[in-house]
Design a protein around this motif. Structure first.
Motif, PDB file in Angstrom:
ATOM      1  N   GLU A  12       0.856  -1.176   0.000  1.00 41.27           N
ATOM      2  CA  GLU A  12       0.000   0.000   0.000  1.00 41.27           C
ATOM      3  C   GLU A  12       0.899   1.235   0.000  1.00 41.27           C
ATOM      4  OE1 GLU A  12      -1.668  -2.367   2.190  1.00 41.27           O
ATOM      5  OE2 GLU A  12      -3.389  -2.503   0.822  1.00 41.27           O
ATOM      6  N   HIS A 116       1.344  -0.103  13.826  1.00 39.47           N
ATOM      7  CA  HIS A 116       0.093  -0.885  13.785  1.00 39.47           C
ATOM      8  C   HIS A 116      -0.596  -0.867  15.164  1.00 39.47           C
ATOM      9  CE1 HIS A 116      -0.713  -2.638   9.906  1.00 39.47           C
ATOM     10  NE2 HIS A 116       0.481  -3.160   9.770  1.00 39.47           N
ATOM     11  N   SER A 137      -0.967  -9.414  11.609  1.00 41.26           N
ATOM     12  CA  SER A 137      -0.993  -8.838  10.257  1.00 41.26           C
ATOM     13  C   SER A 137      -0.596  -9.886   9.231  1.00 41.26           C
ATOM     14  CB  SER A 137      -0.057  -7.635  10.207  1.00 41.26           C
ATOM     15  OG  SER A 137       1.265  -8.076  10.431  1.00 41.26           O
ATOM     16  N   GLU A 165      -0.946 -14.437   6.906  1.00 38.39           N
ATOM     17  CA  GLU A 165      -0.403 -15.257   5.824  1.00 38.39           C
ATOM     18  C   GLU A 165      -1.152 -16.593   5.766  1.00 38.39           C
ATOM     19  OE1 GLU A 165       3.733 -15.548   6.681  1.00 38.39           O
ATOM     20  OE2 GLU A 165       4.162 -16.864   4.981  1.00 38.39           O
ATOM     21  N   PRO A 179      -6.206 -10.534  -1.190  1.00 36.73           N
ATOM     22  CA  PRO A 179      -5.829 -11.313  -0.010  1.00 36.73           C
ATOM     23  C   PRO A 179      -7.032 -12.080   0.537  1.00 36.73           C
ATOM     24  CG  PRO A 179      -6.117  -9.011   0.597  1.00 36.73           C
ATOM     25  CD  PRO A 179      -6.424  -9.112  -0.865  1.00 36.73           C
ATOM     26  N   GLY A 180      -6.797 -13.325   0.951  1.00 38.53           N
ATOM     27  CA  GLY A 180      -7.907 -14.218   1.286  1.00 38.53           C
ATOM     28  C   GLY A 180      -8.617 -13.935   2.605  1.00 38.53           C
ATOM     29  N   GLY A 181      -7.945 -13.201   3.515  1.00 36.06           N
ATOM     30  CA  GLY A 181      -8.503 -13.020   4.866  1.00 36.06           C
ATOM     31  C   GLY A 181      -9.950 -12.538   4.908  1.00 36.06           C
ATOM     32  N   SER A 185     -13.272 -14.911   5.918  1.00 32.10           N
ATOM     33  CA  SER A 185     -14.106 -14.696   7.102  1.00 32.10           C
ATOM     34  C   SER A 185     -15.577 -14.558   6.707  1.00 32.10           C
ATOM     35  CB  SER A 185     -13.623 -13.512   7.938  1.00 32.10           C
ATOM     36  OG  SER A 185     -13.904 -12.315   7.299  1.00 32.10           O
ATOM     37  N   ASN A 282     -10.881  -8.771  11.582  1.00 31.97           N
ATOM     38  CA  ASN A 282     -11.734  -9.970  11.583  1.00 31.97           C
ATOM     39  C   ASN A 282     -12.783  -9.876  12.698  1.00 31.97           C
ATOM     40  OD1 ASN A 282     -12.221 -12.898  12.700  1.00 31.97           O
ATOM     41  ND2 ASN A 282     -11.611 -13.124  10.564  1.00 31.97           N
ATOM     42  N   CYS A 308      -6.792  -0.892  10.425  1.00 30.78           N
ATOM     43  CA  CYS A 308      -6.187  -2.208  10.695  1.00 30.78           C
ATOM     44  C   CYS A 308      -5.156  -2.551   9.633  1.00 30.78           C
ATOM     45  CB  CYS A 308      -7.266  -3.287  10.765  1.00 30.78           C
ATOM     46  SG  CYS A 308      -8.253  -3.211  12.275  1.00 30.78           S
TER      47      CYS A 308
HETATM   48  N1  LIG Z   1     -11.396  -9.659   8.061  1.00 33.30           N
HETATM   49  C1  LIG Z   1     -10.225 -10.249   8.013  1.00 33.30           C
HETATM   50  N2  LIG Z   1     -10.043 -11.493   8.532  1.00 33.30           N
HETATM   51  C2  LIG Z   1      -8.846 -12.094   8.493  1.00 33.30           C
HETATM   52  N3  LIG Z   1      -7.755 -11.564   7.939  1.00 33.30           N
HETATM   53  C3  LIG Z   1      -7.878 -10.342   7.396  1.00 33.30           C
HETATM   54  C4  LIG Z   1      -9.099  -9.629   7.403  1.00 33.30           C
HETATM   55  N4  LIG Z   1      -8.888  -8.425   6.781  1.00 33.30           N
HETATM   56  C5  LIG Z   1      -7.586  -8.416   6.403  1.00 33.30           C
HETATM   57  N5  LIG Z   1      -6.978  -9.567   6.767  1.00 33.30           N
HETATM   58  C6  LIG Z   1      -5.584  -9.968   6.525  1.00 33.30           C
HETATM   59  O1  LIG Z   1      -4.713  -8.929   6.940  1.00 33.30           O
HETATM   60  C7  LIG Z   1      -3.486  -9.050   6.209  1.00 33.30           C
HETATM   61  C8  LIG Z   1      -3.028  -7.682   5.752  1.00 33.30           C
HETATM   62  O2  LIG Z   1      -2.781  -6.917   6.885  1.00 33.30           O
HETATM   63  P1  LIG Z   1      -1.644  -5.803   6.927  1.00 33.30           P
HETATM   64  O3  LIG Z   1      -1.868  -4.873   5.782  1.00 33.30           O
HETATM   65  O4  LIG Z   1      -1.639  -5.238   8.281  1.00 33.30           O
HETATM   66  O5  LIG Z   1      -0.375  -6.731   6.704  1.00 33.30           O
HETATM   67  P2  LIG Z   1       0.997  -6.398   6.069  1.00 33.30           P
HETATM   68  O6  LIG Z   1       1.209  -4.935   6.122  1.00 33.30           O
HETATM   69  O7  LIG Z   1       1.070  -7.108   4.763  1.00 33.30           O
HETATM   70  O8  LIG Z   1       2.007  -7.095   7.057  1.00 33.30           O
HETATM   71  P3  LIG Z   1       2.989  -6.381   8.143  1.00 33.30           P
HETATM   72  O9  LIG Z   1       2.239  -5.272   8.752  1.00 33.30           O
HETATM   73  O10 LIG Z   1       3.322  -7.471   9.076  1.00 33.30           O
HETATM   74  O11 LIG Z   1       4.171  -5.907   7.357  1.00 33.30           O
HETATM   75  C9  LIG Z   1      -3.742 -10.012   5.063  1.00 33.30           C
HETATM   76  O12 LIG Z   1      -3.119 -11.236   5.386  1.00 33.30           O
HETATM   77  C10 LIG Z   1      -5.265 -10.143   5.056  1.00 33.30           C
HETATM   78  O13 LIG Z   1      -5.740 -11.371   4.587  1.00 33.30           O
END
Ligand SMILES: Nc1ncnc2c1ncn2[C@@H]1O[C@H](COP(=O)(O)OP(=O)(O)OP(=O)(O)O)[C@@H](O)[C@H]1O
Ligand SMILES: [Mg+2]
Length: 342
Positions: A12, A116, A137, A165, A179-181, A185, A282, A308
């Motif tokens: 991002e 974060h 994350s 992950e 991203p699958g998260g 859910s 989540n 988040c």
């Molecule tokens: N509702 C949700 N349920 C589960 N997981 C989610 C949900 N929304 C987002 N995610 C997960 O959050 C993650 C992205 O979060 P984030 O942007 O904080 O991570 P990142 O910046 O890639 O990692 P880091 O902060 O450790 O460098 C992805 O793995 C995504 O699938």
């Protein structure tokens, strides 16, 4: 006065303008989801190039939406320098340094993992410190004892995959877009969390606050395709099975996160838990954390939903560094691999 915060640790490109009272005047984000979706994960080279395209327009947008004059109104320029993808971090840091020189401003280096957790501070008058900080994350699943904004000690974390992950990898098995998260859910809402018996590694081990999610992800794979096949695109799962797998996986992952958060509160004696990072969005995790905190008579603060996943508004933590005089030298380098974020 205001701080311009820049965030380019992963996929991002974000910039925000934050006032000294931590109110967010603007928060601009360009997501790269469409760049990486066909690879089912972030491709570092493409991430860096996309940051290069977006960084100047996004900073311009943040400044314009805030309605400030950068030369007159900025106290400092802050940028996340650790941890993250090297190429991505370099774009943000180079942009921040250039603006510091052009506008004659001091530079502040932010730890993205601490930011974060600091997302929990935004919108609150009272300090969130001291607290147990938990980052859940895409790249980290780390627990900290946060004595103050500038004094963190690592308590434990994942020894393999991050929880986000694992959500993303199980999402791939279920044919969900990256991203699958979030999709997983949603799918889980229709499923039975008891349909599949999945492991909760290290959950019952009270001697450690470490976690593990790699075995859980592999257990899902074995349930779906056995030990041989790797090609999930050939899997023909009916809707009920997909929902049951999603619900059972989510339940197991949330059990581990909530269980270790509870142990962190018990072991430190802290009465406040602050949770940030993408997985904190989540809804089942938010609900279960709330239940657990109530039983522990602890205060739970989860980052606001829009803060988040990655954003630059959480770079508000830079104000804590201004207050303690913790400025960065202009020859500072990135620290990509600082997994524990200490
Ligand atoms: N509702 C949700 N349920 C589960 N997981 C989610 C949900 N929304 C987002 N995610 C997960 O959050 C993650 C992205 O979060 P984030 O942007 O904080 O991570 P990142 O910046 O890639 O990692 P880091 O902060 O450790 O460098 C992805 O793995 C995504 O699938
Ligand atoms: Mg992040």
């Amino acid at each position: 006065m205001h701080i311009l915060a820049i965030e380019t640790t992963c996929d991002e490109t974000a910039a925000a303008v934050i006032a000294e009272d931590r109110s967010v005047l603007s928060s601009a984000i360009a997501s790269q989801e469409e760049v990486h979706v066909r690879f089912q994960g972030v491709v570092p080279e493409l991430a860096a190039r996309s940051h290069l395209e977006k960084i100047t327009p996004i900073i311009g947008q943040a400044i314009e939406e805030a309605g400030i004059d950068p030369v007159a109104d900025l106290e400092a320029i802050a940028v996340a320098t650790e941890p993250g993808l090297p190429g991505s971090l370099m774009v943000g840091l180079a942009a921040a340094k250039a603006l510091c020189v052009a506008w004659r401003k001091p530079l502040i280096a932010i730890n993205h993992i601490q930011a974060h957790v600091y997302a929990c501070q935004l919108g609150r008058a009272k300090s969130i410190f001291p607290c147990a900080g938990f980052v859940v994350s895409g790249g980290h699943t780390n627990l900290y004892h946060c004595k103050s904004a500038n004094n963190w000690s690592y308590l434990g974390g994942t020894i393999d995959d991050a929880v986000g992950e694992a959500f993303d990898k199980v999402g791939v098995m279920l044919g969900l877009p990256y991203p699958g998260g979030p999709e997983l859910s949603r799918l889980a809402e229709a499923g039975d969390p008891k349909a599949y018996d999945l492991p909760r590694p290290l959950l019952s081990d009270k001697s450690t606050l470490n976690m593990s999610f790699s075995g859980l992800k592999t257990a899902v794979r074995y349930k779906l395709v056995g030990t041989g096949k790797q090609d999930f695109s050939q899997l023909e799962l009916d809707d009920a099975t997909r929902a049951n797998v999603a619900a059972s996986f989510q339940q197991a992952a949330v059990d581990v996160v909530v269980g270790k958060a509870m142990m962190a509160l018990e072991q430190t004696g802290l009465k406040r838990l602050c949770v940030g990072g993408g997985v904190a969005a989540n809804s089942m995790l938010r609900f279960r954390l709330q239940e657990m905190a109530a039983k522990q008579a602890a205060e739970l603060i989860v980052a606001p939903l829009e803060l988040c996943t990655d954003n630059a508004a959480m770079g508000a933590i830079a104000w804590e560094k201004v207050e303690s005089g913790d400025y960065a030298d202009m020859d500072i380098d990135i620290q990509p691999g600082l997994l524990r974020g200490e």
